[in-house]
Design a protein around this motif. Structure first.
Motif, PDB file in Angstrom:
ATOM      1  N   THR A 163       0.829  -1.194   0.000  1.00  0.00           N
ATOM      2  CA  THR A 163       0.000   0.000   0.000  1.00  0.00           C
ATOM      3  C   THR A 163       0.868   1.250   0.000  1.00  0.00           C
ATOM      4  O   THR A 163       0.547   2.247  -0.643  1.00  0.00           O
ATOM      5  CB  THR A 163      -0.948  -0.003   1.214  1.00  0.00           C
ATOM      6  N   ILE A 164       1.975   1.206   0.724  1.00  0.00           N
ATOM      7  CA  ILE A 164       2.903   2.343   0.743  1.00  0.00           C
ATOM      8  C   ILE A 164       3.524   2.525  -0.633  1.00  0.00           C
ATOM      9  O   ILE A 164       3.625   3.638  -1.152  1.00  0.00           O
ATOM     10  CB  ILE A 164       3.989   2.137   1.807  1.00  0.00           C
ATOM     11  N   GLN A 165       3.921   1.421  -1.235  1.00  0.00           N
ATOM     12  CA  GLN A 165       4.528   1.476  -2.565  1.00  0.00           C
ATOM     13  C   GLN A 165       3.559   2.087  -3.584  1.00  0.00           C
ATOM     14  O   GLN A 165       3.916   2.984  -4.353  1.00  0.00           O
ATOM     15  CB  GLN A 165       4.940   0.084  -3.015  1.00  0.00           C
ATOM     16  N   ARG A 166       2.320   1.605  -3.588  1.00  0.00           N
ATOM     17  CA  ARG A 166       1.337   2.089  -4.557  1.00  0.00           C
ATOM     18  C   ARG A 166       0.954   3.542  -4.280  1.00  0.00           C
ATOM     19  O   ARG A 166       0.763   4.336  -5.190  1.00  0.00           O
ATOM     20  CB  ARG A 166       0.089   1.197  -4.533  1.00  0.00           C
ATOM     21  N   LEU A 201      -5.982   3.257   0.995  1.00  0.00           N
ATOM     22  CA  LEU A 201      -6.215   2.183   1.960  1.00  0.00           C
ATOM     23  C   LEU A 201      -5.940   0.827   1.315  1.00  0.00           C
ATOM     24  O   LEU A 201      -6.023   0.679   0.100  1.00  0.00           O
ATOM     25  CB  LEU A 201      -7.669   2.190   2.450  1.00  0.00           C
ATOM     26  N   THR A 202      -5.644  -0.163   2.140  1.00  0.00           N
ATOM     27  CA  THR A 202      -5.494  -1.532   1.658  1.00  0.00           C
ATOM     28  C   THR A 202      -6.864  -2.142   1.379  1.00  0.00           C
ATOM     29  O   THR A 202      -7.818  -1.897   2.114  1.00  0.00           O
ATOM     30  CB  THR A 202      -4.754  -2.385   2.701  1.00  0.00           C
ATOM     31  N   GLY A 203      -6.950  -2.979   0.343  1.00  0.00           N
ATOM     32  CA  GLY A 203      -8.235  -3.539  -0.062  1.00  0.00           C
ATOM     33  C   GLY A 203      -8.723  -4.705   0.755  1.00  0.00           C
ATOM     34  O   GLY A 203      -9.698  -5.349   0.393  1.00  0.00           O
ATOM     35  N   GLU A 230     -10.643  12.278  -2.125  1.00  0.00           N
ATOM     36  CA  GLU A 230     -10.685  11.128  -3.019  1.00  0.00           C
ATOM     37  C   GLU A 230     -10.203   9.882  -2.274  1.00  0.00           C
ATOM     38  O   GLU A 230      -9.304   9.962  -1.438  1.00  0.00           O
ATOM     39  CB  GLU A 230      -9.805  11.368  -4.241  1.00  0.00           C
ATOM     40  N   LEU A 231     -10.786   8.743  -2.625  1.00  0.00           N
ATOM     41  CA  LEU A 231     -10.458   7.485  -1.948  1.00  0.00           C
ATOM     42  C   LEU A 231      -9.893   6.486  -2.940  1.00  0.00           C
ATOM     43  O   LEU A 231     -10.459   6.256  -4.003  1.00  0.00           O
ATOM     44  CB  LEU A 231     -11.727   6.914  -1.295  1.00  0.00           C
ATOM     45  N   HIS A 232      -8.744   5.875  -2.593  1.00  0.00           N
ATOM     46  CA  HIS A 232      -8.093   4.871  -3.440  1.00  0.00           C
ATOM     47  C   HIS A 232      -7.935   3.575  -2.641  1.00  0.00           C
ATOM     48  O   HIS A 232      -7.402   3.584  -1.526  1.00  0.00           O
ATOM     49  CB  HIS A 232      -6.717   5.352  -3.897  1.00  0.00           C
ATOM     50  N   ILE A 233      -8.400   2.463  -3.215  1.00  0.00           N
ATOM     51  CA  ILE A 233      -8.294   1.158  -2.571  1.00  0.00           C
ATOM     52  C   ILE A 233      -7.239   0.334  -3.311  1.00  0.00           C
ATOM     53  O   ILE A 233      -7.357   0.115  -4.525  1.00  0.00           O
ATOM     54  CB  ILE A 233      -9.639   0.405  -2.577  1.00  0.00           C
ATOM     55  N   VAL A 234      -6.217  -0.131  -2.604  1.00  0.00           N
ATOM     56  CA  VAL A 234      -5.153  -0.927  -3.198  1.00  0.00           C
ATOM     57  C   VAL A 234      -5.500  -2.409  -3.075  1.00  0.00           C
ATOM     58  O   VAL A 234      -5.745  -2.909  -1.978  1.00  0.00           O
ATOM     59  CB  VAL A 234      -3.800  -0.656  -2.506  1.00  0.00           C
ATOM     60  N   SER A 235      -5.505  -3.114  -4.194  1.00  0.00           N
ATOM     61  CA  SER A 235      -5.859  -4.531  -4.212  1.00  0.00           C
ATOM     62  C   SER A 235      -4.827  -5.376  -3.482  1.00  0.00           C
ATOM     63  O   SER A 235      -3.623  -5.124  -3.553  1.00  0.00           O
ATOM     64  CB  SER A 235      -5.973  -5.020  -5.655  1.00  0.00           C
ATOM     65  N   GLN A 236      -5.294  -6.406  -2.796  1.00  0.00           N
ATOM     66  CA  GLN A 236      -4.404  -7.334  -2.109  1.00  0.00           C
ATOM     67  C   GLN A 236      -3.504  -8.079  -3.095  1.00  0.00           C
ATOM     68  O   GLN A 236      -2.426  -8.541  -2.745  1.00  0.00           O
ATOM     69  CB  GLN A 236      -5.219  -8.332  -1.289  1.00  0.00           C
ATOM     70  N   ARG A 237      -3.933  -8.180  -4.337  1.00  0.00           N
ATOM     71  CA  ARG A 237      -3.144  -8.896  -5.348  1.00  0.00           C
ATOM     72  C   ARG A 237      -1.843  -8.175  -5.691  1.00  0.00           C
ATOM     73  O   ARG A 237      -0.973  -8.744  -6.354  1.00  0.00           O
ATOM     74  CB  ARG A 237      -3.980  -9.085  -6.610  1.00  0.00           C
ATOM     75  N   LEU A 238      -1.729  -6.934  -5.256  1.00  0.00           N
ATOM     76  CA  LEU A 238      -0.506  -6.178  -5.502  1.00  0.00           C
ATOM     77  C   LEU A 238       0.447  -6.302  -4.322  1.00  0.00           C
ATOM     78  O   LEU A 238       1.282  -5.441  -4.098  1.00  0.00           O
ATOM     79  CB  LEU A 238      -0.853  -4.698  -5.739  1.00  0.00           C
ATOM     80  N   ALA A 239       0.320  -7.384  -3.580  1.00  0.00           N
ATOM     81  CA  ALA A 239       1.114  -7.566  -2.365  1.00  0.00           C
ATOM     82  C   ALA A 239       2.524  -8.049  -2.662  1.00  0.00           C
ATOM     83  O   ALA A 239       2.808  -8.562  -3.729  1.00  0.00           O
ATOM     84  CB  ALA A 239       0.427  -8.585  -1.445  1.00  0.00           C
ATOM     85  N   PHE A 240       3.391  -7.885  -1.678  1.00  0.00           N
ATOM     86  CA  PHE A 240       4.743  -8.421  -1.770  1.00  0.00           C
ATOM     87  C   PHE A 240       4.678  -9.950  -1.684  1.00  0.00           C
ATOM     88  O   PHE A 240       3.713 -10.517  -1.188  1.00  0.00           O
ATOM     89  CB  PHE A 240       5.594  -7.906  -0.611  1.00  0.00           C
ATOM     90  N   PRO A 241       5.716 -10.649  -2.158  1.00  0.00           N
ATOM     91  CA  PRO A 241       5.710 -12.114  -2.160  1.00  0.00           C
ATOM     92  C   PRO A 241       5.354 -12.737  -0.815  1.00  0.00           C
ATOM     93  O   PRO A 241       4.560 -13.660  -0.758  1.00  0.00           O
ATOM     94  CB  PRO A 241       7.149 -12.458  -2.568  1.00  0.00           C
ATOM     95  N   TYR A 242       5.937 -12.225   0.284  1.00  0.00           N
ATOM     96  CA  TYR A 242       5.666 -12.890   1.552  1.00  0.00           C
ATOM     97  C   TYR A 242       4.331 -12.500   2.161  1.00  0.00           C
ATOM     98  O   TYR A 242       3.964 -12.972   3.237  1.00  0.00           O
ATOM     99  CB  TYR A 242       6.807 -12.650   2.556  1.00  0.00           C
ATOM    100  N   GLU A 243       3.577 -11.642   1.456  1.00  0.00           N
ATOM    101  CA  GLU A 243       2.257 -11.299   1.947  1.00  0.00           C
ATOM    102  C   GLU A 243       1.199 -12.323   1.547  1.00  0.00           C
ATOM    103  O   GLU A 243       0.087 -12.287   2.032  1.00  0.00           O
ATOM    104  CB  GLU A 243       1.832  -9.934   1.416  1.00  0.00           C
ATOM    105  N   GLU A 244       1.525 -13.204   0.642  1.00  0.00           N
ATOM    106  CA  GLU A 244       0.574 -14.252   0.282  1.00  0.00           C
ATOM    107  C   GLU A 244       0.624 -15.291   1.395  1.00  0.00           C
ATOM    108  O   GLU A 244       1.106 -16.402   1.236  1.00  0.00           O
ATOM    109  CB  GLU A 244       0.965 -14.840  -1.075  1.00  0.00           C
TER     110      GLU A 244
END
Length: 227
Positions: free
Chosen positions: A27-30, A108-110, A136-150
């Protein structure tokens, strides 16, 4: 039309908001990429309740450390903690942050609906759009997570890596060694998973198999910065 567009221009400022239950470092990256696209500053705030500080202190402290480091790495103007001990307390704390930093966009994280529904008794998106129509509101998808976030791991446990003749081994008792959190794989009965350690200079990831370190990786923010 040209004059109308000029009159609608405003100075943008982005807030990336995190919390323990919805934490996602991507989320920080995006959010940083969004700020770069708008050519505006961004801030990072981590919301934490007094109950979380007591029940999951070790895991929360790690997430705080990591998010601070990522905020610095990606160029955040500031990093802050938004502390609260009730739903009303959260709303007041968030309002203070938004007003002080003059936030116009929120990231925010999705994966936050269940937690935020509990706080706001309804849709997260609807709450913020109704409460702050100028933001404005932006939702970041969980699919854009780092490898160890899965995460296929159990909740992290405070532990340490103790030096041995052959390398390092995992222990829950020794007070010396490399301190951190061990996340055990859900599909194994062995002490197999990943060990995360946060220091003043870096985040380290250790791959653990049957209680022993088999591989060490340093933080991989640089490889993600250009994605």
């Amino acid at each position: 039309m040209k004059n109308f567009m000029i009159s609608q221009k405003r100075d943008e400022c982005i807030l990336i908001f995190l919390d323990a239950d919805s934490y996602s470092p991507s989320t920080i990256q995006r959010g940083a990429k969004l700020a770069d696209a708008f050519g505006c500053p961004f801030h990072v705030s981590y919301g934490i309740s007094s109950l979380e500080q007591e029940d999951n202190a070790d895991e929360v402290n790690f997430m705080l450390t990591e998010s601070k480091k990522m905020s610095i790495y990606f160029g955040a103007e500031s990093f802050s903690m938004c502390t609260y001990d009730s739903n009303r307390g959260f709303e007041a704390a968030f309002e203070e942050v938004k007003t002080k930093l003059q936030i116009t966009q929120l990231v925010l994280t999705g994966t936050i609906e269940s937690r935020w529904q509990e706080i706001f008794h309804g849709s997260t998106v609807n709450y913020f759009l109704k409460k702050y129509p100028d933001m404005e509101l932006h939702i970041v998808s969980q699919r854009l997570a780092f490898p160890y976030e899965e995460w296929n791991y159990e909740r992290g446990k405070k532990s340490s890596l103790q030096k041995t003749q052959d390398g390092y081994s995992l222990t829950y008792h020794a007070k010396e060694g490399i301190e951190g959190l061990f996340f055990k794989e859900k599909t194994t009965d062995f002490e197999t998973g990943i060990f995360l350690s946060a220091t003043e200079n870096e985040i380290k990831v250790f791959d653990i198999y049957d209680g022993n370190v088999i591989n060490e990786r340093t933080e991989f923010y640089k490889s993600l910065k250009d994605k």
